[in-house]
Scaffold this active site. Sequence first.
Site, PDB file in Angstrom:
ATOM      1  N   ASP A  52      43.984  -4.549  76.228  1.00  0.00           N
ATOM      2  CA  ASP A  52      43.753  -3.304  76.957  1.00  0.00           C
ATOM      3  C   ASP A  52      44.168  -2.108  76.102  1.00  0.00           C
ATOM      4  O   ASP A  52      44.095  -2.167  74.872  1.00  0.00           O
ATOM      5  CB  ASP A  52      44.472  -3.352  78.313  1.00  0.00           C
ATOM      6  N   SER A  53      44.628  -1.042  76.735  1.00  0.00           N
ATOM      7  CA  SER A  53      44.959   0.183  75.994  1.00  0.00           C
ATOM      8  C   SER A  53      46.119  -0.011  75.023  1.00  0.00           C
ATOM      9  O   SER A  53      46.211   0.698  74.011  1.00  0.00           O
ATOM     10  CB  SER A  53      45.291   1.317  76.966  1.00  0.00           C
ATOM     11  N   ILE A  54      47.003  -0.942  75.310  1.00  0.00           N
ATOM     12  CA  ILE A  54      48.149  -1.145  74.418  1.00  0.00           C
ATOM     13  C   ILE A  54      47.688  -1.787  73.116  1.00  0.00           C
ATOM     14  O   ILE A  54      48.282  -1.579  72.056  1.00  0.00           O
ATOM     15  CB  ILE A  54      49.244  -1.982  75.117  1.00  0.00           C
TER      16      ILE A  54
END
Length: 257
Positions: free
Chosen positions: A14-16
């Site tokens: 995901d965004s991480i």
Amino acid sequence: MAAYVQDVFMLFGDSITQGAWEPGYEGFGQRLSHVYARRFDVLNRGLSGYNTEWALPVLEQCLAKRDDRSAPKVRVLTIWFGANDACIKPSPQHLPIEKFEANIRRMIEMVHSPTSPYYSPDTRIVLITAPPINTLIRKADLESRDPPVALDRLFDTTKQYAEVVKSIGEELNLGVVDVWTLLWNAAGRVETGLSKFSGDGLHLNGAGYEIVYDELIKVISERYPDVYYENVDFVFPPWKDINWESPASSLYVTKKE
């Protein structure tokens, strides 16, 4: 179109994961690209905001079919989800924990099941758990927005999703980077201590990514030494090893089937 000369280290999450090259943070993707330079191409397949349900059809498009000899092989695949799946209702990102577990298993099966069209038995899979949520900072961040937003994640809920990932890895004998436990221990096991590793209570800063990178490299070196960067040769030879009298004889690389 780029030709196939190097195999791949794919970061899927995901965004991480997407932020793993963010300037100033020396994220784990940036550091992997450095140590694997001339060995593997490190690919960022991070999808900000995605849960595992939305990510599954994307993974199908990121993986080559087993009979595609022109595509680079994915030698290492990290799977890092849970932070969005663990959102609480009514967030559209929320996914029941049973569905989350099934989706993580499906991602693994896509690569390691002999019946999968994407079967790649030599791909080394590393699962990464979601980090702990600092609800104090997260709540303040969301409430400061215009209009204010209610807290969307809970500390204990995210821990449960992290435990699922860890359990799957242990069951299937896969490498696991338990980011939740690593950061929680590094924070002194107090929620306020998590501010050292995240500025908004969710996404990691440089200190957080440093812990992720160090543990990921450790897991690879211990569990999958064949793809540890120090054990992987350059695809093209060091300049001192070039046949200076006949350079082309040492510079054309044929990929092994």
